[in-house]
Design an enzyme around this catalytic site. Structure first.
Site, PDB file in Angstrom:
ATOM      1  N   CYS A  85      43.528  48.676  42.605  1.00 47.41           N
ATOM      2  CA  CYS A  85      44.161  47.727  43.525  1.00 47.41           C
ATOM      3  C   CYS A  85      45.684  47.871  43.454  1.00 47.41           C
ATOM      4  O   CYS A  85      46.230  48.879  43.875  1.00 47.41           O
ATOM      5  CB  CYS A  85      43.694  46.306  43.212  1.00 47.41           C
ATOM      6  SG  CYS A  85      44.071  45.107  44.501  1.00 47.41           S
ATOM      7  N   HIS A 194      37.535  46.768  42.705  1.00 47.00           N
ATOM      8  CA  HIS A 194      37.755  46.409  41.295  1.00 47.00           C
ATOM      9  C   HIS A 194      36.543  46.684  40.418  1.00 47.00           C
ATOM     10  O   HIS A 194      35.755  45.772  40.164  1.00 47.00           O
ATOM     11  CB  HIS A 194      38.110  44.921  41.204  1.00 47.00           C
ATOM     12  CG  HIS A 194      39.461  44.593  41.727  1.00 47.00           C
ATOM     13  ND1 HIS A 194      40.560  44.467  40.919  1.00 47.00           N
ATOM     14  CD2 HIS A 194      39.893  44.380  42.988  1.00 47.00           C
ATOM     15  CE1 HIS A 194      41.628  44.185  41.658  1.00 47.00           C
ATOM     16  NE2 HIS A 194      41.250  44.126  42.918  1.00 47.00           N
ATOM     17  N   GLU A 196      36.537  46.841  37.290  1.00 42.89           N
ATOM     18  CA  GLU A 196      36.630  46.058  36.040  1.00 42.89           C
ATOM     19  C   GLU A 196      36.060  44.651  36.198  1.00 42.89           C
ATOM     20  O   GLU A 196      35.855  43.961  35.196  1.00 42.89           O
ATOM     21  CB  GLU A 196      38.095  46.011  35.565  1.00 42.89           C
ATOM     22  CG  GLU A 196      38.973  44.941  36.196  1.00 42.89           C
ATOM     23  CD  GLU A 196      39.421  45.270  37.620  1.00 42.89           C
ATOM     24  OE1 GLU A 196      38.807  46.143  38.253  1.00 42.89           O
ATOM     25  OE2 GLU A 196      40.371  44.624  38.113  1.00 42.89           O
TER      26      GLU A 196
END
Lengths: 223, 104
Positions: A85, A194, A196
Site C-alpha cells: 500500500c 494488504h 499482512e
C-alpha cells in the site's frame, strides 16, 4: 531470518506487518525512517499507512528519507523488499519499481476484501503460491490507481513483471487491473492490497496473505 | 450571470513579504505541476461536473494541478531549481512541470 519493518511518521500497518513476519517464523527488526544506517537484515518490509500525511504525493517524502537511501542501495544489491500500500507508493517514488499510484478513478476510499490472481509465483515474496492461484486479502486505499504510459505498461507486461492482478472487480481503476509489480530481478515487490491483514482466521478474511512472508523466509534459508 | 470581482489590492503585509530587510527583491520561483495529458484526472473531472451543475456549461475541461512558490536566497541556480522541480515537486512518470522565475 531477520526482517526489517520500517516505521515512517504516519505509518499505520507496521505493527501488523511485524506480526505477520513473526507468524511466518521470522525475527522482526524494527527500523526508523530517519536512521541513516540499515542494520544487518535479510529483507525489508515497507508498511501501509499515510507517511508524511501523503503530503506532496503519497510516498514522495518517505522515499527520500535517509533510511530509504540505504534500502535502495541494498535492494540494488539483491536484498528483498516488500512494499504494501503506502509502501508500494514509496517504492515507486524511490524508483525501485516502475509506474505510479494515483487518486482512485471513482475518488472514493475503497476498503473491502479483494480477490487477487497471483501471476508470478517465483519472486522473493510469492514463491509460496502457485502460478494462477487466487487469494483473498483486504484492500484499502484512496490513491491506489496504478498508472503508467501505455508503452511502459506494455513493456512491464512483456517482461512478466505483474505479480498480482485484481480479480472479480477492480477497486480503484488501476490500469490493466494491476495490483502489484516486481523489479526486473524479482526481489522487490510492491502491491496495494494488504497481505499482512490476512494472516490469522480471527482477524482476516483468510490466511492467504501469510504466503508473502513465508516466501521470503524460505528464500533466505535456502540461499 | 456572476459578476467577476477585481482581485483585492495586496495588503501591506503581503507586499512586505516579497522584500528583504535591505529592500532587495527576493527571487521567487514558481513551479506548476500538472498530470500528463494521457493520465486521467478524476479530481479535475469532478470539478468539471460541479461546474456543469452550477450552469457553467461553457467550461469543457478541467485539469487540476499543483502550484509551488519558492523563495530563493541569492541568485537562483536554474539547473538546481529544475532538478528540484523534476525530482521532488513533480513525479516525471505521471506529471509535467513548468518553471517560472520571477524577480530574478
Amino acid at each position: 531470518v531477520r526482517i526489517g519493518v520500517v516505521t515512517f511518521p504516519g505509518s499505520l500497518d507496521d505493527v501488523d506487518a511485524a506480526r505477520a513476519v513473526r507468524l511466518a517464523g521470522g525475527e522482526v527488526v524494527p527500523l526508523w525512517h530517519a536512521d541513516a544506517e540499515l542494520p544487518a537484515v535479510d529483507a525489508v518490509v515497507l508498511p501501509g499507512g499515510f507517511s508524511y500525511g501523503d503530503y506532496l504525493r503519497a510516498g514522495a517524502i518517505a522515499a527520500r528519507q535517509p533510511l530509504m537511501r540505504a534500502v535502495v542501495d541494498r535492494a540494488h544489491a539483491g536484498m528483498p523488499v516488500l512494499g504494501i500500500c503506502n509502501g508500494f507508493q514509496v517504492l515507486c517514488e524511490a524508483g525501485l519499481l516502475p509506474g505510479a499510484l494515483t487518486r482512485n478513478s471513482h475518488l472514493h476510499f475503497r476498503n473491502r476484501d479483494q480477490a487477487l490472481q497471483v501471476e508470478r509465483a517465483d519472486t522473493a515474496w510469492t514463491s509460496s503460491y502457485a502460478p494462477g492461484q487466487t487469494i483473498v486479502v483486504p484492500v484499502k486505499n484512496g490513491e491506489g490507481r496504478y498508472v503508467g504510459s501505455d508503452a511502459d505498461l506494455d513493456r512491464l507486461e512483456g517482461e512478466g513483471r505483474v505479480v498480482v492482478r485484481y480479480a472479480g472487480g477492480n477497486p480503484n481503476g488501476s490500469s490493466r487491473d494491476i495490483a502489484g509489480v516486481t523489479s526486473a530481478d524479482g526481489r522487490v515487490v510492491g502491491l496495494m492490497p494488504h497481505p499482512e491483514h490476512a494472516v490469522e482466521e480471527l482477524t482476516g478474511p483468510s490466511v492467504d496473505g501469510l504466503g508473502f512472508f513465508t516466501s521470503v523466509l524460505q528464500g533466505a534459508l535456502s540461499a | 450571470v456572476h459578476a467577476v470581482s477585481a482581485a483585492p489590492a495586496p495588503t501591506r503585509l503581503e507586499t512586505a513579504r516579497t522584500w528583504t530587510g535591505t529592500l532587495a527583491p527576493v527571487p521567487r520561483v514558481v513551479v506548476d505541476v500538472v498530470l500528463k495529458p494521457e493520465i486521467s484526472d478524476p479530481q479535475g473531472q469532478a470539478v468539471l461536473g460541479a461546474l456543469g451543475r452550477l450552469g457553467h456549461t461553457g467550461v469543457t475541461g478541467v485539469r487540476q494541478g499543483k502550484h509551488f512558490v519558492l523563495d530563493v536566497e541569492g541568485t537562483p541556480d536554474e539547473a538546481e531549481l529544475r532538478g528540484i522541480a523534476e525530482t521532488l515537486l513533480a513525479n516525471p512518470v505521471i506529471e509535467d512541470v513548468e518553471l517560472h522565475l520571477e524577480g530574478a
